[in-house]
Structures are given as C-alpha cells and as structure tokens.
Design a protein around this motif. Structure first.
Motif, PDB file in Angstrom:
ATOM      1  N   LYS A   1       4.162 -11.229  12.507  1.00 31.46           N
ATOM      2  CA  LYS A   1       2.961 -11.484  13.293  1.00 31.46           C
ATOM      3  C   LYS A   1       1.692 -11.153  12.517  1.00 31.46           C
ATOM      4  O   LYS A   1       0.616 -11.638  12.856  1.00 31.46           O
ATOM      5  N   ASN A   2       1.836 -10.324  11.496  1.00 32.23           N
ATOM      6  CA  ASN A   2       0.651  -9.811  10.818  1.00 32.23           C
ATOM      7  C   ASN A   2       0.660 -10.147   9.334  1.00 32.23           C
ATOM      8  O   ASN A   2       1.690 -10.038   8.676  1.00 32.23           O
ATOM      9  N   LEU A   3      -0.501 -10.557   8.840  1.00 38.10           N
ATOM     10  CA  LEU A   3      -0.673 -10.827   7.425  1.00 38.10           C
ATOM     11  C   LEU A   3      -0.526  -9.532   6.640  1.00 38.10           C
ATOM     12  O   LEU A   3      -1.256  -8.571   6.868  1.00 38.10           O
ATOM     13  N   ARG A   4       0.437  -9.515   5.731  1.00 37.83           N
ATOM     14  CA  ARG A   4       0.695  -8.311   4.945  1.00 37.83           C
ATOM     15  C   ARG A   4       0.458  -8.601   3.476  1.00 37.83           C
ATOM     16  O   ARG A   4       0.919  -9.614   2.955  1.00 37.83           O
ATOM     17  N   LEU A   5      -0.246  -7.690   2.803  1.00 35.99           N
ATOM     18  CA  LEU A   5      -0.555  -7.843   1.390  1.00 35.99           C
ATOM     19  C   LEU A   5       0.187  -6.818   0.563  1.00 35.99           C
ATOM     20  O   LEU A   5       0.390  -5.680   0.994  1.00 35.99           O
ATOM     21  N   THR A   6       0.597  -7.239  -0.623  1.00 34.07           N
ATOM     22  CA  THR A   6       1.109  -6.301  -1.599  1.00 34.07           C
ATOM     23  C   THR A   6      -0.075  -5.771  -2.393  1.00 34.07           C
ATOM     24  O   THR A   6      -0.857  -6.551  -2.942  1.00 34.07           O
ATOM     25  N   VAL A   7      -0.235  -4.477  -2.430  1.00 36.19           N
ATOM     26  CA  VAL A   7      -1.402  -3.859  -3.054  1.00 36.19           C
ATOM     27  C   VAL A   7      -0.967  -2.705  -3.949  1.00 36.19           C
ATOM     28  O   VAL A   7       0.195  -2.304  -3.965  1.00 36.19           O
ATOM     29  N   LYS A   8      -1.919  -2.174  -4.682  1.00 36.20           N
ATOM     30  CA  LYS A   8      -1.738  -0.927  -5.415  1.00 36.20           C
ATOM     31  C   LYS A   8      -2.960  -0.072  -5.133  1.00 36.20           C
ATOM     32  O   LYS A   8      -4.004  -0.251  -5.767  1.00 36.20           O
ATOM     33  N   LEU A   9      -2.826   0.837  -4.171  1.00 37.92           N
ATOM     34  CA  LEU A   9      -3.945   1.670  -3.754  1.00 37.92           C
ATOM     35  C   LEU A   9      -3.537   3.132  -3.763  1.00 37.92           C
ATOM     36  O   LEU A   9      -2.423   3.468  -3.356  1.00 37.92           O
ATOM     37  N   PRO A  10      -4.434   3.998  -4.191  1.00 36.22           N
ATOM     38  CA  PRO A  10      -4.151   5.429  -4.026  1.00 36.22           C
ATOM     39  C   PRO A  10      -4.235   5.789  -2.553  1.00 36.22           C
ATOM     40  O   PRO A  10      -4.966   5.158  -1.789  1.00 36.22           O
ATOM     41  N   GLY A  11      -3.489   6.775  -2.129  1.00 30.35           N
ATOM     42  CA  GLY A  11      -3.530   7.207  -0.737  1.00 30.35           C
ATOM     43  C   GLY A  11      -3.112   8.658  -0.617  1.00 30.35           C
ATOM     44  O   GLY A  11      -2.700   9.289  -1.594  1.00 30.35           O
ATOM     45  N   MET A  12      -3.230   9.157   0.593  1.00 31.59           N
ATOM     46  CA  MET A  12      -2.835  10.538   0.862  1.00 31.59           C
ATOM     47  C   MET A  12      -2.301  10.606   2.281  1.00 31.59           C
ATOM     48  O   MET A  12      -2.815   9.925   3.183  1.00 31.59           O
ATOM     49  N   PHE A  13      -1.233  11.377   2.495  1.00 33.28           N
ATOM     50  CA  PHE A  13      -0.759  11.605   3.854  1.00 33.28           C
ATOM     51  C   PHE A  13      -0.648  13.104   4.100  1.00 33.28           C
ATOM     52  O   PHE A  13      -0.342  13.882   3.196  1.00 33.28           O
ATOM     53  N   CYS A  14      -0.904  13.484   5.329  1.00 35.64           N
ATOM     54  CA  CYS A  14      -0.904  14.890   5.703  1.00 35.64           C
ATOM     55  C   CYS A  14      -0.027  15.108   6.922  1.00 35.64           C
ATOM     56  O   CYS A  14      -0.044  14.303   7.863  1.00 35.64           O
ATOM     57  N   SER A  15       0.740  16.171   6.884  1.00 31.25           N
ATOM     58  CA  SER A  15       1.546  16.598   8.018  1.00 31.25           C
ATOM     59  C   SER A  15       1.259  18.071   8.252  1.00 31.25           C
ATOM     60  O   SER A  15       1.591  18.914   7.416  1.00 31.25           O
ATOM     61  N   GLY A  16       0.595  18.357   9.350  1.00 30.08           N
ATOM     62  CA  GLY A  16       0.153  19.735   9.577  1.00 30.08           C
ATOM     63  C   GLY A  16      -0.916  20.101   8.566  1.00 30.08           C
ATOM     64  O   GLY A  16      -1.897  19.370   8.377  1.00 30.08           O
ATOM     65  N   ASP A  17      -0.708  21.214   7.852  1.00 33.28           N
ATOM     66  CA  ASP A  17      -1.664  21.658   6.845  1.00 33.28           C
ATOM     67  C   ASP A  17      -1.304  21.190   5.441  1.00 33.28           C
ATOM     68  O   ASP A  17      -2.005  21.516   4.479  1.00 33.28           O
ATOM     69  N   ARG A  18      -0.221  20.443   5.312  1.00 29.82           N
ATOM     70  CA  ARG A  18       0.228  20.019   3.992  1.00 29.82           C
ATOM     71  C   ARG A  18      -0.160  18.566   3.734  1.00 29.82           C
ATOM     72  O   ARG A  18       0.070  17.686   4.568  1.00 29.82           O
ATOM     73  N   CYS A  19      -0.743  18.321   2.567  1.00 29.66           N
ATOM     74  CA  CYS A  19      -1.151  16.969   2.185  1.00 29.66           C
ATOM     75  C   CYS A  19      -0.498  16.589   0.861  1.00 29.66           C
ATOM     76  O   CYS A  19      -0.242  17.449   0.011  1.00 29.66           O
ATOM     77  N   GLN A  20      -0.227  15.308   0.705  1.00 34.03           N
ATOM     78  CA  GLN A  20       0.476  14.824  -0.471  1.00 34.03           C
ATOM     79  C   GLN A  20      -0.111  13.485  -0.895  1.00 34.03           C
ATOM     80  O   GLN A  20      -0.346  12.611  -0.065  1.00 34.03           O
TER      81      GLN A  20
END
Length: 270
Positions: free
Chosen positions: A120-139
């Motif tokens: 249903k949704n247009l999806r792109l292949t990309v190369k982007l930096p990102g960050m995810f956080c769970s509680g107080d921990r980020c990666q």
C-alpha cells in the motif's frame, strides 16, 4: 514482466509516467493517438490501462468502445487521469487519479491491480544514519528502507518483537530530523543467505500531522532524486505534472534533471 498501456494527449505527462513506471519495473506502451491506442487494445492484452479523460470524452469513439468492452468483461482494469475539462462518462467500474499526479496514490493503485501481494505504501531503499532508543539506552543504526508506515534498520543489537522504540531519522537535504515512536514487527537474523545482515522491521506508531507531512515530503524528495539521478530519468521527467507535496524541494530537484546528481545519496531497489 507486467505490461501497462498508457494514453494521454499530453506528451510531457506521458514521458513523466514512462520514467516512473519503468523505474518501478514495468513494461510501458505509450501513445497520444486514439487510433493507435485502439488498435493496440484490440490486438493485445495489457495488464492495466491508464488513460487521460479527454481521450475518453466521446462515447461514440472506437477507443471509448474498446476500453468499455475491456472493463465490462473484467479482463483489464482502468485508471483514468482526470481532467477538469472532461467529464467521466464511463459506466463500468474504474479508478480515478487526479492530474497533477500524486505519486503515492499512483503507486497504491498500480500495486492494487498489478501485484499478487500488493504494497500500500511507496517504499524506498536508502542509506541513512539513524538512532533508536529504548528507555535510557540509545544505539546508532543504519536505515536501509523507508516508507510512510515504517522502516528497516541494520543493527547488531538484538531486538525483541513488540518492543517499543524511539527512532530518530535525519531528513537529509531538508535540514530536519524526525523522532518517531515505533514498534518492532519482525527481525532478520544473520545468515549466509542474506550476507549476514542483522536488523529489524519497525512500524511507526501513528504520528502527528506535521511529522507525517514532513516524512511524506522527504520520501517524495528522495524518489524524485532517484529519477533525476538516472540517465533515463533525466530525459523525460517533468515535475510540473506531479502533485508536489514539497514544491520548493521539487524545484531544486528539477534543476538536476540534466543528468547531474541530486543532493542526496539514495538508490532504488532492483
């Protein structure tokens, strides 16, 4: 390969649709001549018809009769590119797409009628930096694909299905970043078959209106950048025939359609 028959009186619109549809991997036959479209439709069986409304304004024309016959027997679905000057006079079921064309709506309709397992949704292949956080921990992580509903991140950190994460994605080229609430919906474990890729598919929890618009603008920006970066796309793409979510960004991208690279490193899936 799926084959699409596309007809419209506007040559520039035909060229733009050809660039987009071929970029998505479809075989495309185009014409602005009603007699040529009628002949092709009578002699072949395309998987989908995309027709400008002005071509179908005359109910007595051979093209109108040929199209309505295909719709009546249910062999070929139709998307009408609607013009304000022409009324929709077809009685058989069909879809309508306004011009200028919304690439998100076009993608959804193509998927609906062409693909066995539609997205249903247009999806792109990309190369982007990102960050995810769970509680107080980020990666830190690498975003490898992106849509308006979710993304895929490459990370060596094991993630648990159903985990809720806060994900930060920079909208490169827009001087903006998004912090979105998400949940993990699937994992990819490293193996020889996937070249030892490890990561997770992440679904966006419904976001605010402004964040949603910013994400959609960014995906439009990336998609048009893909087209203008390709040699094929540089020859026929006319952004004036596309609905612009971010007109100022589209204007910048249109200046790169001479073949130069857009200001973003993005590539499309093969």
């Amino acid at each position: 390969m799926k084959r699409l028959l596309v007809g419209d009186l506007r040559e520039e619109l035909l060229s733009t649709l050809e660039v987009i549809l071929k970029h998505w991997g479809y075989r495309v036959v185009l014409s602005s001549r009603p007699e040529q479209l009628t002949e092709f439709l009578q002699e072949t069986s395309p998987d989908l018809l995309i027709m400008g409304s002005r071509l179908l304004a005359d109910q007595a024309s051979p093209l109108f009769q040929a199209v309505e016959s295909r719709l009546t027997d249910g062999t070929t679905p139709l998307i009408i590119l609607r013009d304000r000057e022409a009324e929709d006079s077809l009685s058989a079921p069909h879809e309508v797409l306004e011009v200028p064309v919304d690439i998100f709506a076009l993608f959804a309709l193509i998927q609906k009628y062409i693909e066995q397992h539609p997205r249903k949704n247009l999806r792109l292949t990309v190369k982007l930096p990102g960050m995810f956080c769970s509680g107080d921990r980020c990666q830190f992580a690498e975003v490898l694909s992106l849509s308006t509903q979710g993304l895929f991140i490459k990370t060596g950190v094991p993630l648990v299905l159903g985990d809720r994460l806060s994900v930060i994605v920079p909208l490169m080229g827009m001087k903006q970043e998004l912090e979105l609430e998400t949940r993990v919906i699937y994992r990819v474990e490293p193996s020889p078959e996937n070249n030892y890729l490890q990561g997770a598919g992440i679904e966006f929890i419904p976001m605010g209106e402004e964040a949603g618009k910013a994400l959609k603008r960014f995906i439009e920006y990336c998609f048009l950048g893909e087209l203008s970066a390709s040699q094929r796309g540089s020859e026929g793409l006319d952004p004036s025939h596309l609905y612009n979510i971010a007109p100022e960004l589209t204007l910048r991208l249109s200046k790169t359609i001479d073949g130069s690279s857009p200001p973003l490193s993005v590539y499309s899936p093969k």
